[in-house]
Design a protein around this motif. Structure first.
Motif, PDB file in Angstrom:
ATOM      1  N   GLY A  81       0.821  -1.203   0.000  1.00 27.92           N
ATOM      2  CA  GLY A  81       0.000   0.000   0.000  1.00 27.92           C
ATOM      3  C   GLY A  81       0.853   1.249   0.000  1.00 27.92           C
ATOM      4  N   GLY A  82       0.186   2.403  -0.112  1.00 30.83           N
ATOM      5  CA  GLY A  82       0.911   3.661  -0.092  1.00 30.83           C
ATOM      6  C   GLY A  82       0.076   4.805  -0.599  1.00 30.83           C
ATOM      7  N   LEU A  83       0.758   5.924  -0.814  1.00 29.22           N
ATOM      8  CA  LEU A  83       0.127   7.138  -1.340  1.00 29.22           C
ATOM      9  C   LEU A  83       0.438   7.227  -2.827  1.00 29.22           C
ATOM     10  N   VAL A  84      -0.582   7.430  -3.626  1.00 35.02           N
ATOM     11  CA  VAL A  84      -0.405   7.526  -5.071  1.00 35.02           C
ATOM     12  C   VAL A  84      -1.325   8.609  -5.615  1.00 35.02           C
ATOM     13  N   GLN A  85      -0.910   9.245  -6.688  1.00 39.24           N
ATOM     14  CA  GLN A  85      -1.730  10.277  -7.323  1.00 39.24           C
ATOM     15  C   GLN A  85      -2.851   9.635  -8.137  1.00 39.24           C
ATOM     16  N   PRO A  86      -3.937  10.345  -8.334  1.00 33.55           N
ATOM     17  CA  PRO A  86      -4.997   9.823  -9.215  1.00 33.55           C
ATOM     18  C   PRO A  86      -4.435   9.438 -10.579  1.00 33.55           C
TER      19      PRO A  86
END
Length: 123
Positions: A8-13
């Protein structure tokens, strides 16, 4: 029995992530497996199922065409490839083994699940 999600993680649209789930303590190769997700303050949402052989899969309409479930029975691993991610995909994602196939949007349907992997889609 243990199910451990990762990736998992942070991702841009519009971006992509691949979730992995390492299974142990049960016969993974003969188990129907499921991905579910839960956003803050929202109900559990079923995402995708895969049969033990990996041949049969199904997806929620909200992710169809963007997500791909797969498995490697030799490695006791379950995967979820997530493409074209949207902010509404933000949630804690769990791999789970349903008591009976197929899965669904209730914890009562599952006898094992992991601790979850956070996916955040934001610009």
């Amino acid at each position: 029995v243990q199910l451990v999600e990762s990736g998992g993680g942070l991702v841009q649209p519009g971006g992509s992530l691949r979730l992995s789930c390492a299974a142990s303590g049960f016969t993974f190769s003969t188990s129907y497996m499921t991905w579910v997700r839960q956003a803050p303050g929202k109900a559990l949402e079923w995402v995708s199922d895969i049969a033990s052989s990996g041949v049969y899969t199904r997806y929620a309409d909200s992710v169809k065409g963007r997500f791909t479930i797969s498995r490697d029975n030799a490695k006791n691993m379950l995967y979820l490839q997530m493409n074209s991610l949207k902010p509404e995909d933000t949630a804690l994602y769990y791999c789970a083994r349903p008591k009976r196939s197929p899965g669904g949007s209730s914890w009562n349907l599952y006898n094992f699940w992991g601790q979850g992997a956070q996916v955040t889609v934001s610009s």
